[in-house]
Design a protein around this motif. Structure first.
Motif, PDB file in Angstrom:
ATOM      1  N   CYS A 155     -20.879 -13.575  18.089  1.00 20.13           N
ATOM      2  CA  CYS A 155     -21.265 -14.372  16.917  1.00 20.13           C
ATOM      3  C   CYS A 155     -20.651 -15.765  16.982  1.00 20.13           C
ATOM      4  N   ASP A 156     -21.271 -16.705  16.290  1.00 20.62           N
ATOM      5  CA  ASP A 156     -20.808 -18.092  16.309  1.00 20.62           C
ATOM      6  C   ASP A 156     -19.491 -18.267  15.568  1.00 20.62           C
ATOM      7  N   ILE A 157     -19.341 -17.561  14.463  1.00 24.14           N
ATOM      8  CA  ILE A 157     -18.159 -17.682  13.613  1.00 24.14           C
ATOM      9  C   ILE A 157     -17.632 -16.283  13.339  1.00 24.14           C
ATOM     10  N   ILE A 158     -16.323 -16.093  13.493  1.00 19.38           N
ATOM     11  CA  ILE A 158     -15.716 -14.784  13.260  1.00 19.38           C
ATOM     12  C   ILE A 158     -14.710 -14.900  12.125  1.00 19.38           C
ATOM     13  N   ILE A 159     -14.946 -14.119  11.071  1.00 26.50           N
ATOM     14  CA  ILE A 159     -14.037 -14.045   9.930  1.00 26.50           C
ATOM     15  C   ILE A 159     -13.496 -12.624   9.878  1.00 26.50           C
ATOM     16  N   ALA A 160     -12.190 -12.472   9.969  1.00 26.47           N
ATOM     17  CA  ALA A 160     -11.580 -11.139   9.981  1.00 26.47           C
ATOM     18  C   ALA A 160     -10.543 -11.023   8.876  1.00 26.47           C
ATOM     19  N   GLU A 161     -10.474  -9.863   8.270  1.00 25.31           N
ATOM     20  CA  GLU A 161      -9.427  -9.623   7.279  1.00 25.31           C
ATOM     21  C   GLU A 161      -8.070  -9.545   7.984  1.00 25.31           C
ATOM     22  N   GLU A 162      -7.013  -9.876   7.241  1.00 23.40           N
ATOM     23  CA  GLU A 162      -5.668 -10.006   7.818  1.00 23.40           C
ATOM     24  C   GLU A 162      -5.258  -8.808   8.655  1.00 23.40           C
ATOM     25  N   ASN A 163      -5.519  -7.613   8.140  1.00 27.21           N
ATOM     26  CA  ASN A 163      -5.062  -6.405   8.822  1.00 27.21           C
ATOM     27  C   ASN A 163      -6.192  -5.612   9.472  1.00 27.21           C
ATOM     28  N   SER A 164      -7.295  -6.291   9.774  1.00 28.11           N
ATOM     29  CA  SER A 164      -8.328  -5.655  10.571  1.00 28.11           C
ATOM     30  C   SER A 164      -7.764  -5.398  11.967  1.00 28.11           C
ATOM     31  N   LYS A 165      -8.412  -4.544  12.727  1.00 30.94           N
ATOM     32  CA  LYS A 165      -7.915  -4.143  14.047  1.00 30.94           C
ATOM     33  C   LYS A 165      -8.981  -4.469  15.092  1.00 30.94           C
ATOM     34  N   LEU A 166      -8.655  -5.410  15.974  1.00 28.88           N
ATOM     35  CA  LEU A 166      -9.609  -5.854  16.984  1.00 28.88           C
ATOM     36  C   LEU A 166      -9.078  -5.554  18.374  1.00 28.88           C
ATOM     37  N   ALA A 167      -9.927  -4.969  19.226  1.00 26.60           N
ATOM     38  CA  ALA A 167      -9.470  -4.623  20.576  1.00 26.60           C
ATOM     39  C   ALA A 167     -10.645  -4.499  21.533  1.00 26.60           C
TER      40      ALA A 167
END
Length: 259
Positions: A118-130
C-alpha cells in the motif's frame, strides 16, 4: 458479493475489509481469489480515488492460512495460490487510487506483504508486524521481497526476512516500515481521517505521480513475483517447511536442518 471480504464505496473512498475474523483474517484460497477479483474491479473504477484496506476483528491478517496448508482432505494448491497472489500484488501496485493500509493487531507474513504494497501505512501503536515466513521454512510471497526492499532497501530487507523479527507499530515506524502511528483502537478512525484529508488535496495529481513512478518498476515486480512462485513451490516440499508448520500447530520451537 464476497464470502471473505467486504467492499464498500462511499463517494470517492472505497473500504476493503478482510472478513475472516474467526481465523484472524488468515488467507485461504477463497480469500486470495476474492482479493484478486475485488482489487481488479477497482482498477477500472476512476470514480474511486482512495482505497482503505483493513481487517475485521482482532487483526489485520495473520498471513496465509496454515491450517488450510495442513488439510489432507482438501490439499492446498500452492501453484493456484501463487497465481492469485501474483494478481493481488500486481493489481495493488498499479491501482489508480491512493491505497491506505489500516493495521491493528497482527499483520504477519502474507498479511504484511499486502500492507507493504500500500502507498500509506497507518498502524496502531501496539500492532504486531512481521515478515515471518522464515518461521515455517518459506520465502516471502505476495510481492513481499519487492515491497519490503522498496521500503527499507535490500540489506535491511534481507535482515528482516531472515530474522522474521516482530515489530510494534511504534518500532516499525522508526525503521520506515510504517508511515503513521495511531493510538490503539483508533487506527480505523485515523485512516478514515487521512483518506478525507487526501480528498481535500489535488489527489488526481498524486495518483498521476504514483502511476509514473510505479510504471518504471512494474517489470521488476513481475520478475520477483515469478521467482517467488517458483521458489515457494520448491520450499513447500522441503523438510524444514514440514517441520515449521508442524511445530507451529504443536506450539513448539521448530528444529530446522537446512533442507
Amino acid at each position: 458479493m464476497y464470502n471473505t471480504l467486504l467492499l464498500e464505496k462511499e463517494g470517492r473512498i472505497a473500504t476493503l475489509t478482510l472478513n475472516r475474523p474467526e481465523a484472524m483474517n488468515s488467507m485461504n484460497g477463497v480469500m486470495m481469489r476474492e482479493l484478486a477479483e475485488s482489487l481488479e474491479s477497482l482498477q477500472s473504477d476512476r470514480s474511486i480515488q482512495v482505497l482503505v484496506i483493513k481487517g475485521e476483528g482482532r487483526a489485520f491478517s495473520a498471513g496465509g492460512d496454515i491450517k488450510a496448508m495442513l488439510d489432507k482432505e482438501n490439499p492446498f494448491d500452492m501453484e493456484e495460490a501463487m497465481t492469485y497472489l501474483t494478481r493481488i500484488a500486481k493489481t495493488l501496485y498499479t491501482l489508480p487510487q491512493i491505497t491506505i493500509a489500516s493495521v491493528h493487531g497482527a499483520a504477519a507474513g502474507l498479511g504484511f506483504s499486502m500492507v507493504l504494497g500500500c502507498d500509506i501505512i497507518i498502524a496502531e501503536e501496539n500492532s504486531k508486524l512481521a515478515m515471518n515466513f522464515i518461521g515455517i521454512g518459506l520465502v516471502p510471497d505476495g510481492g513481499g521481497h519487492f515491497f519490503l526492499k522498496e521500503r527499507v532497501g535490500i540489506p535491511k530487507a534481507k535482515q528482516l526476512m531472515w530474522s522474521g523479527q516482530l515489530f510494534t507499530g511504534k518500532e516499525a515506524q522508526k525503521i520506515g516500515l510504517v508511515d503513521e502511528v495511531a493510538s490503539d483502537g483508533l487506527g480505523a478512525a485515523t485512516a478514515a481521517s487521512y483518506a478525507q484529508k487526501l480528498l481535500q488535496s489535488p489527489v488526481a495529481a498524486m495518483i498521476a505521480s504514483k502511476e509514473i513512478l510505479h510504471a518504471t518498476k512494474l517489470n521488476e515486480l513481475q520478475s520477483i513475483l515469478e521467482r517467488e512462485a517458483v521458489t515457494q513451490s520448491a520450499m513447500r516440499k522441503t523438510d524444514d517447511h514440514l517441520e515449521g508448520i508442524q511445530a507451529f500447530v504443536e506450539k513448539r520451537k521448530p528444529q530446522f536442518k537446512g533442507n
